[in-house]
Design a protein around this motif. Structure first.
Motif, PDB file in Angstrom:
ATOM      1  N   ARG A   1      10.546  -8.871  15.356  1.00 13.48           N
ATOM      2  CA  ARG A   1      11.157  -9.031  14.034  1.00 13.48           C
ATOM      3  C   ARG A   1      10.649  -7.951  13.081  1.00 13.48           C
ATOM      4  N   ASN A   2       9.284  -7.753  13.107  1.00 15.33           N
ATOM      5  CA  ASN A   2       8.701  -6.693  12.271  1.00 15.33           C
ATOM      6  C   ASN A   2       9.327  -5.344  12.600  1.00 15.33           C
TER       7      ASN A   2
ATOM      8  N   GLU B   1      12.833  -5.122  11.316  1.00 13.42           N
ATOM      9  CA  GLU B   1      12.847  -4.980   9.863  1.00 13.42           C
ATOM     10  C   GLU B   1      12.430  -3.582   9.434  1.00 13.42           C
TER      11      GLU B   1
ATOM     12  N   ASP C   1       9.133   0.735  18.100  1.00 15.97           N
ATOM     13  CA  ASP C   1      10.268   0.942  17.192  1.00 15.97           C
ATOM     14  C   ASP C   1      10.283   2.371  16.681  1.00 15.97           C
TER      15      ASP C   1
ATOM     16  N   HIS D   1       9.871   2.847   9.843  1.00 15.46           N
ATOM     17  CA  HIS D   1       9.254   3.705   8.823  1.00 15.46           C
ATOM     18  C   HIS D   1       7.766   3.938   9.047  1.00 15.46           C
ATOM     19  N   GLY D   2       7.184   3.245  10.076  1.00 12.45           N
ATOM     20  CA  GLY D   2       5.758   3.449  10.360  1.00 12.45           C
ATOM     21  C   GLY D   2       4.880   2.707   9.362  1.00 12.45           C
TER      22      GLY D   2
ATOM     23  N   VAL E   1      -1.871   0.641   4.205  1.00 10.19           N
ATOM     24  CA  VAL E   1      -1.439  -0.660   4.730  1.00 10.19           C
ATOM     25  C   VAL E   1      -2.233  -1.013   5.993  1.00 10.19           C
TER      26      VAL E   1
ATOM     27  N   LEU F   1      -3.505  -4.766   7.429  1.00  8.04           N
ATOM     28  CA  LEU F   1      -2.404  -5.213   8.269  1.00  8.04           C
ATOM     29  C   LEU F   1      -2.539  -6.661   8.727  1.00  8.04           C
TER      30      LEU F   1
ATOM     31  N   SER G   1       1.609  -8.658   2.817  1.00  4.97           N
ATOM     32  CA  SER G   1       2.976  -8.278   3.203  1.00  4.97           C
ATOM     33  C   SER G   1       3.481  -7.194   2.249  1.00  4.97           C
ATOM     34  N   THR G   2       4.296  -6.284   2.791  1.00  4.69           N
ATOM     35  CA  THR G   2       4.901  -5.266   1.926  1.00  4.69           C
ATOM     36  C   THR G   2       6.348  -5.630   1.643  1.00  4.69           C
TER      37      THR G   2
ATOM     38  N   GLY H   1       3.485 -12.628   5.226  1.00  2.80           N
ATOM     39  CA  GLY H   1       2.223 -11.931   5.520  1.00  2.80           C
ATOM     40  C   GLY H   1       1.347 -12.681   6.502  1.00  2.80           C
TER      41      GLY H   1
ATOM     42  N   GLY I   1       2.448 -13.259   9.842  1.00  2.44           N
ATOM     43  CA  GLY I   1       2.902 -12.940  11.193  1.00  2.44           C
ATOM     44  C   GLY I   1       1.849 -12.271  12.054  1.00  2.44           C
TER      45      GLY I   1
ATOM     46  N   ASN J   1      -1.291 -11.817  11.583  1.00  9.90           N
ATOM     47  CA  ASN J   1      -2.525 -12.601  11.649  1.00  9.90           C
ATOM     48  C   ASN J   1      -2.419 -13.664  12.734  1.00  9.90           C
TER      49      ASN J   1
ATOM     50  N   THR K   1       6.409   2.856  15.079  1.00  9.21           N
ATOM     51  CA  THR K   1       5.132   2.225  15.425  1.00  9.21           C
ATOM     52  C   THR K   1       5.224   1.581  16.799  1.00  9.21           C
TER      53      THR K   1
ATOM     54  N   PHE L   1       3.406  -1.581  18.733  1.00 10.56           N
ATOM     55  CA  PHE L   1       2.459  -2.708  18.774  1.00 10.56           C
ATOM     56  C   PHE L   1       2.295  -3.115  20.220  1.00 10.56           C
TER      57      PHE L   1
HETATM   58  P1  ADP Z   1       5.403 -10.070   7.095  1.00 14.86           P
HETATM   59  O1  ADP Z   1       6.219  -9.605   8.194  1.00 14.86           O
HETATM   60  O2  ADP Z   1       5.704 -11.419   6.643  1.00 14.86           O
HETATM   61  O3  ADP Z   1       5.273  -9.077   5.987  1.00 14.86           O
HETATM   62  P2  ADP Z   1       3.290  -9.512   8.944  1.00 14.86           P
HETATM   63  O4  ADP Z   1       1.880  -9.932   9.028  1.00 14.86           O
HETATM   64  O5  ADP Z   1       4.106  -9.713  10.163  1.00 14.86           O
HETATM   65  O6  ADP Z   1       3.908 -10.192   7.692  1.00 14.86           O
HETATM   66  O7  ADP Z   1       3.280  -7.981   8.624  1.00 14.86           O
HETATM   67  C1  ADP Z   1       2.474  -7.472   7.614  1.00 14.86           C
HETATM   68  C2  ADP Z   1       2.929  -6.106   7.171  1.00 14.86           C
HETATM   69  O8  ADP Z   1       2.691  -5.145   8.185  1.00 14.86           O
HETATM   70  C3  ADP Z   1       4.341  -5.991   6.900  1.00 14.86           C
HETATM   71  O9  ADP Z   1       4.637  -6.385   5.605  1.00 14.86           O
HETATM   72  C4  ADP Z   1       4.629  -4.516   7.119  1.00 14.86           C
HETATM   73  O10 ADP Z   1       4.344  -3.764   5.969  1.00 14.86           O
HETATM   74  C5  ADP Z   1       3.645  -4.125   8.160  1.00 14.86           C
HETATM   75  N1  ADP Z   1       4.275  -4.008   9.489  1.00 14.86           N
HETATM   76  C6  ADP Z   1       4.238  -4.926  10.476  1.00 14.86           C
HETATM   77  N2  ADP Z   1       4.891  -4.466  11.555  1.00 14.86           N
HETATM   78  C7  ADP Z   1       5.369  -3.235  11.261  1.00 14.86           C
HETATM   79  C8  ADP Z   1       6.103  -2.249  11.982  1.00 14.86           C
HETATM   80  N3  ADP Z   1       6.561  -2.420  13.246  1.00 14.86           N
HETATM   81  N4  ADP Z   1       6.395  -1.061  11.337  1.00 14.86           N
HETATM   82  C9  ADP Z   1       5.977  -0.864  10.097  1.00 14.86           C
HETATM   83  N5  ADP Z   1       5.265  -1.755   9.370  1.00 14.86           N
HETATM   84  C10 ADP Z   1       4.971  -2.943   9.930  1.00 14.86           C
END
Ligand code: ADP
Length: 677
Positions: A565-566, A569, A602, A605-606, A611, A615, A621-622, A628, A630, A632, A655, A657
């Protein structure tokens, strides 16, 4: 506390205490030494006294001998005098008598008979003499004898022949008429030579002196006298005052005292040395003792302040020591614990077999001596404990028992439980939150199969209705195809709903063998829901030889779903051609226990540097509507499975993961399956 106070006091006046400790032995030693020194002196004195007494006795004896001999001679001369007075001694007979007398008494040199005028009547030798030839003192003695009518000795004086001599004058009386005198001459030399026995002369210098200590004659056969042992004795003779003086040639005793003094000195030196050594040794011991006492009080304070229970057991398992913390933990006083053998009073009856089994294993040394178990408080309350056992060694390295430290982990357990519950709550609410997010897309998605079903069934109905009205003939193939399509759409909708249901359901984590393939099969429909919304295409690549992992399928699905999902998004604002989500599952065989690694890649935007640090922080969360939680939760879930969650920059932009999970080996798989059944 008492101990340390005592220590300080002790440390304050060590010198005074030590001085007292040493006073008695030192005094005793001084006494001993002075006795030792006094002894030879006393021995010498005793010997001197003894020798002196011996000399006195000998001198007395010699004096007696001289006097006895002289009085024998006096007796013989008196007899001769009586015979002369009686006129019974002819000149012829004189010779016989007196030659015999002189032969018997060799100390006498001559005997002369003088008439009233002092002329010689007869003599034992050929020398013609008269009274005038005698010394002055001899003439005085003769006068005295005649006046007193008693025999008299003369004061010794040089005689005719030269050497000192002493004369014995016996007056001759016939009635009251003086008829002459008898004179016997003793050379003083021969008195000493003939009357003193040789053995005495050998040991002593013997002198005859007058009243004024003027030496008359001397015999020193054994050498000159030393003046150490001396004695003098008056020779009580009528008419003359003579002293017999003896002076031993022996000097004061030397050898014995020297020997004694020498040994006393050697002994004292030895004694002093050993005393010094003793002193040093005692000092060393005292220092060691002090250090030890300090150590002991330090340790005691440490043990008393510990919150960890300590318990020592010997090789038979008998308790030899417990600390206050342990007693407090189990609520039993130390005196009721020390000396106890299993079964222990703090063993819970229901776990008795477990204790016994482990106890024998611990004693045999076959278990790792760290384990969790349950103990019983005196009140009957059970509490969980964590025990570390380590062997107790003596100074030679031999094991004498076991020392165990016991932690009451009821608090920890409680907190852990609370944590887990909260975590679960969080996870389920996070799941609900993500569900909320995808609910609309879910509705939209369900709409599709439902619309399809509806149109297929409408088509089928139309077909049925139409056939009825027009030709009366229905093409079964067309109907079957429509119904099959409707059925497959219904199945698809059911599948979506089932997976959502399974996902949302709050439940305890389980552990069972899970294959990545099955995992992805379950989540891909959900991922697709989102992906389609943002026009993201999904590529999966799974190593066909991938071993399964042991874990909670739903938790792992949630992890995958979160990451995808991240990723989706992150690609919202990227040009559509690059919106590709790749899921790669491979094996990392480099490690000793192979890991399964799932990468979610993915082209988004990295992650900016500021951040990256936060993380994994909860509620970071951004995103405008992001929770915020997920990442964790993902990390907690992955670590719960013994794996790690990492991320890195994708070289092609975006990025990556990655989460790793320990792979399940063949035999683990078997046992897990059996356990599952
Ligand atoms: P949420 O998705 O609710 O913001 P998460 O803990 O899953 O909470 O993610 C925290 C933050 O990490 C996100 O807000 C985002 O800024 C950053 N992030 C997570 N995964 C990615 C990704 N694949 N690419 C870029 N930024 C990411």
């Amino acid at each position: 506390m008492n101990d340390s106070g005592h220590n300080r006091k002790f440390g304050g006046f060590p010198h005074r205490r030590q001085a007292w400790r040493w006073l008695l032995p030192v005094l005793l030693m001084l006494l001993f030494l002075s006795t030792l020194l006094w002894l030879p002196w006393q021995a010498q004195r005793m010997e001197t006294n003894e020798r002196q007494e011996q000399l006195i006795a000998d001198t007395l004896w010699v004096e007696q001998t001289i006097r006895f001999q002289l009085s024998r001679n006096e007796e013989s001369l008196r007899l001769v005098a009586a015979e002369i007075a009686a006129g019974s001694l002819s000149t012829q007979k004189w010779h016989d008598r007196l030659t015999a007398l002189l032969r018997n008494s060799r100390e006498l040199s001559r005997i002369v008979w003088l008439d009233t005028t002092g002329r010689q009547v007869i003599s034992t030798d050929e020398l013609p003499t008269s009274l005038a030839d005698f010394s002055k003192s001899s003439q005085l003695a003769a006068q005295r004898a005649r006046n007193t009518r008693t025999p008299q000795y003369s004061q010794p004086a040089p005689g005719l022949a030269g050497p000192m001599q002493m004369d014995y004058h016996v007056p001759l009386y016939l009635g009251n008429n003086y008829i002459g005198s008898l004179v016997a001459t003793y050379p003083t030399g021969s008195i000493l030579d003939r009357m003193v026995p040789w053995w005495f002369a050998q040991d002593n210098e013997i002198t005859l002196t007058d009243d004024d200590d003027v030496i008359i004659d001397k015999r020193s056969a054994g050498g000159p006298g030393r003046g150490v042992y001396t004695h003098s004795r008056a020779l009580d003779l009528p008419g003359v005052a003579l002293m017999l003086r003896t002076n031993s040639v022996k000097s004061a005793p030397k050898l014995l005292p020297n020997l004694l003094v020498g040994s006393v000195i050697a002994l004292s030196l030895g004694l002093l040395w050993s005393l010094g050594a003793l002193w040093r040794d005692i000092n060393r011991r005292l220092a060691a003792e002090g250090a030890l006492r300090h150590q002991v009080s330090f340790r005691t304070a440490m043990e008393n302040s510990l919150l960890t229970g300590l318990r020592a057991r010997d090789l038979e398992g008998r308790i030899t020591y417990v600390n206050p913390a342990f007693c407090q933990m189990v609520g039993i006083p130390p005196e009721d614990l020390v000396g106890k053998v299993p079964p222990m009073p703090y063993w819970a009856p229901e776990a008795m077999e477990e204790y016994k089994g482990r106890f024998t294993q611990v004693l045999a040394g076959t278990v790792t001596p760290q384990y969790e178990t349950v103990f019983l408080r005196a009140g009957g309350e059970r509490f969980p404990v964590l025990i570390f056992e380590s062997p107790l060694l003596d100074d030679s390295g031999k094991q004498t028992g076991w020392m165990g430290s016991i932690l009451d982990i009821s608090d920890r357990k409680r907190i852990e439980n609370l944590n887990r519950q909260q975590q679960e709550k969080l996870q389920s609410s996070a799941r609900l939150a993500s569900m909320g997010e995808i609910a609309s897309t879910l509705a939209h998605e369900l709409n599709q199969p439902l619309a399809a079903i509806s149109s297929y069934t409408t088509g089928a109905l139309n077909l049925l209705n139409g056939s009825h009205g027009q030709s009366g003939r229905i093409d079964p193939e067309t109907l079957k195809a429509a119904l099959e399509k409707a059925s497959s759409q219904a199945q698809r909708a059911g599948h979506i709903i089932r997976s959502v249901h399974a996902f949302v359901k709050k439940r305890e984590p389980t552990r069972e063998p899970v294959t990545i393939q099955a995992l992805l099969d379950n989540v891909i429909p959900l991922i697709e829901l989102q992906a389609r919304q943002f026009f993201v295409s999904i590529q999966t690549s799974i190593d066909p030889a991938l071993p399964p992992v042991l874990g909670d399928g739903v938790l792992l699905e949630q992890v995958t779903l979160n990451l995808t999902r991240n990723a989706i998004e992150a690609m919202q604002n990227i040009i559509p051609e690059r919106r590709i989500l790749r899921i790669v599952a491979a094996q990392d065989a480099a490690l000793p226990t192979p890991n399964v690694i799932v990468s979610v890649i993915d082209h988004g935007h990295g992650i900016p540097d500021d951040v990256v640090e936060r993380l994994f922080s909860p509620f970071f969360s951004t995103k405008a509507e992001g929770m915020g939680m997920g990442l964790n939760i993902c990390r907690t879930a992955v670590e719960f499975h013994g794996g790690t969650l990492t991320h890195e920059r994708n070289p092609q932009g975006g990025t990556i993961f990655r989460f790793s999970l320990p792979a399940l080996s063949k035999n683990m798989l078997d046992s897990a399956t059996i356990g599952g059944k």
